[in-house]
Design a protein around this motif. Sequence first.
Motif, PDB file in Angstrom:
ATOM      1  N   THR A   1      -5.363   3.029   8.426  1.00 10.77           N
ATOM      2  CA  THR A   1      -5.024   1.906   8.738  1.00 10.77           C
ATOM      3  C   THR A   1      -5.700   1.437   9.884  1.00 10.77           C
ATOM      4  O   THR A   1      -5.490   0.020   9.864  1.00 10.77           O
ATOM      5  CB  THR A   1      -3.622   2.433  10.259  1.00 10.77           C
TER       6      THR A   1
ATOM      7  N   VAL B   1      -7.055  -1.506   7.185  1.00 11.17           N
ATOM      8  CA  VAL B   1      -6.580  -2.052   6.964  1.00 11.17           C
ATOM      9  C   VAL B   1      -6.828  -3.285   8.310  1.00 11.17           C
ATOM     10  O   VAL B   1      -6.674  -4.599   7.724  1.00 11.17           O
ATOM     11  CB  VAL B   1      -4.995  -2.132   6.928  1.00 11.17           C
TER      12      VAL B   1
ATOM     13  N   HIS C   1       2.207  -1.184   4.273  1.00 12.21           N
ATOM     14  CA  HIS C   1       1.242  -0.569   4.393  1.00 12.21           C
ATOM     15  C   HIS C   1       2.546   1.259   4.696  1.00 12.21           C
ATOM     16  O   HIS C   1       2.816   1.676   5.731  1.00 12.21           O
ATOM     17  CB  HIS C   1       0.780  -0.550   5.867  1.00 12.21           C
TER      18      HIS C   1
ATOM     19  N   LEU D   1       0.633  -7.838   9.694  1.00 13.28           N
ATOM     20  CA  LEU D   1       0.588  -6.347   8.706  1.00 13.28           C
ATOM     21  C   LEU D   1       2.275  -5.252   8.990  1.00 13.28           C
ATOM     22  O   LEU D   1       2.620  -6.263  10.228  1.00 13.28           O
ATOM     23  CB  LEU D   1      -0.266  -5.791   9.654  1.00 13.28           C
TER      24      LEU D   1
ATOM     25  N   ILE E   1      -6.998   3.600   0.288  1.00 13.90           N
ATOM     26  CA  ILE E   1      -7.530   3.107   1.642  1.00 13.90           C
ATOM     27  C   ILE E   1      -8.607   3.050   2.413  1.00 13.90           C
ATOM     28  O   ILE E   1      -8.890   2.573   3.187  1.00 13.90           O
ATOM     29  CB  ILE E   1      -6.226   2.276   2.123  1.00 13.90           C
TER      30      ILE E   1
ATOM     31  N   ILE F   1       0.492  -1.340   0.203  1.00 15.68           N
ATOM     32  CA  ILE F   1       0.020   0.481   0.052  1.00 15.68           C
ATOM     33  C   ILE F   1       1.093   1.331   0.128  1.00 15.68           C
ATOM     34  O   ILE F   1       1.803   1.379   1.081  1.00 15.68           O
ATOM     35  CB  ILE F   1      -1.446   0.338   0.975  1.00 15.68           C
TER      36      ILE F   1
ATOM     37  N   LYS G   1       3.725  -2.648   9.125  1.00 16.65           N
ATOM     38  CA  LYS G   1       3.104  -1.202   9.028  1.00 16.65           C
ATOM     39  C   LYS G   1       4.512  -0.097   9.181  1.00 16.65           C
ATOM     40  O   LYS G   1       5.015  -0.501   9.730  1.00 16.65           O
ATOM     41  CB  LYS G   1       2.437  -0.842  10.239  1.00 16.65           C
TER      42      LYS G   1
ATOM     43  N   VAL H   1       0.910  -7.050   4.161  1.00 17.92           N
ATOM     44  CA  VAL H   1       0.286  -5.905   3.270  1.00 17.92           C
ATOM     45  C   VAL H   1       1.582  -4.911   4.275  1.00 17.92           C
ATOM     46  O   VAL H   1       1.805  -5.103   5.021  1.00 17.92           O
ATOM     47  CB  VAL H   1      -0.597  -5.672   4.343  1.00 17.92           C
TER      48      VAL H   1
END
Length: 404
Positions: free
Chosen positions: A134, A137, A106, A150, A86, A17, A152, A104
């Motif tokens: 977030t 997500v 991010h 995740l 998102i 992302i 991040k 993912v």
Amino acid sequence: SDRSPNDSSKSQRVMVIGGDGYCGWATALHLSNKGYEVAIVDSLVRRLFDHQLGLDSLTPISSIHNRLRCWKAITGKTIELYIGDICDFEFLSETFNSFEPDAVVHFGEQRSAPYSMIDRSRAVFTQKNNVIGTLNVLFAIKEFREECHLVKLGTMGEYGTPNIDIEEGYITISHNGRTDTLPYPKQASSFYHLSKVHDSNNIAFTCKAWGIRATDLNQGVVYGVKTDETSMHEQLYNRLDYDGVFGTALNRFCVQAAVGHPLTVYGKGGQTRGYLDIRDTVQCVELAIANPAKPGEFRVFNQFTEQFSVNELAALVTKAGQKLGLDVQTISVPNPRVEAEEHYYNAKHTKLIELGLKPHLLSDSLLDSLLNFAIEFKDRIDTKQIMPSVSWKKIGVKPQTVPA
Ligand code: NAD
Ligand code: USQ
């Protein structure tokens, strides 16, 4: 496909992302090159900010569509593309169900501290975009892909500049005879940096409550432009921001030196931060993906390789510029921010090294190549965009374009 059946890490499906941005683009190509199945999710809002504020990357960048066509033509590898915001949960749900990510990454946030301090409307946009994006997500993982890891992007700026050593996410404290390991205190100093603190709290809570597996990468300031993949073709070039809103310290200093603008040290210049080469950003993200957090675990890594003060960076760029025959001056600009200009700073950063990170330390050769890169694109530099124009104290109420 090039998924190797013997190496489970390489068959992972990774959703990036913010994959059209500076860190995200380099990471998406790196992961694709390493054999991961990659999809980019991006609203392209970053390109819109440039249009709105009249800014541009030092390097000319191709559209995301041309970037991906070029990547396919050169390597034969496909990167899937989902254009959307998102914060729109319906869009995010569809991308999750269509791509079915195992991890993912991010990056998809408004990431400039000065942008978040332009006015009320940008402050609100930054926190809405980042915090709600977030949260969405986290909900998408819970609803559709419970096992998905995740990764991040957080920031070292969550910690601020405390007068004690900075640990990686947690600190053990003894108080009135009892001891506990607690989240490290957060003292962010812009509405942007605060959005990351809010994200960290939401992620920590959902790891506990729902068993989400997450890694918060508290990244320092990134510098550099080339990676193995982005150098393969000019249509794959990464963006390089040098303006007073999106440009970050070392990248700005190299562009300033190339164009004969004095280096803009804010205030006393003792502001010390963690820094890393963009080639290490992509390496760190890959290490986090290849070694996922356990279900329910909220892992925090400090992602930087070296600490520098702004004065030290200016001195390094001055020396490297002189070798190339540039006359590099430095000026002290009244600090547009509210931050400590002389302070203790010692932040731990061992966890990624333990996972195998091999740092590219800031070297003369890197400075040479960044400076030469800036010199190559010198004619594209708009010197009016160099001085900072956003003040922490004089933040506006009404939306305004940044004064020229
Ligand atoms: P960038 O602005 O170049 O890229 C961010 C990308 O995310 C853009 O392409 C943008 O269009 C996209 N995006 C933003 N909001 C979105 C949304 N709601 N939906 C979909 N896409 C969205 O930023 P960057 O420098 O690549 O930074 C990436 C991440 O790394 C950010 O989270 C940033 O906070 C973090 N980080 C960056 C640095 C740095 O020095 N650049 C340092 C530490 C941490
Ligand atoms: N600075 C100068 N002169 C300049 C630009 C910056 O002295 O021309 C100073 C700033 O005052 C600050 C330091 O350099 O003390 C770093 O500023 P920056 O603009 O390079 O970085 P920052 O605003 O902190 O933000 C950047 C990214 C952000 C990321 C953060 C990591 O834009 O997305 O989260 O770096 S960190 O700094 O570790 O929080």
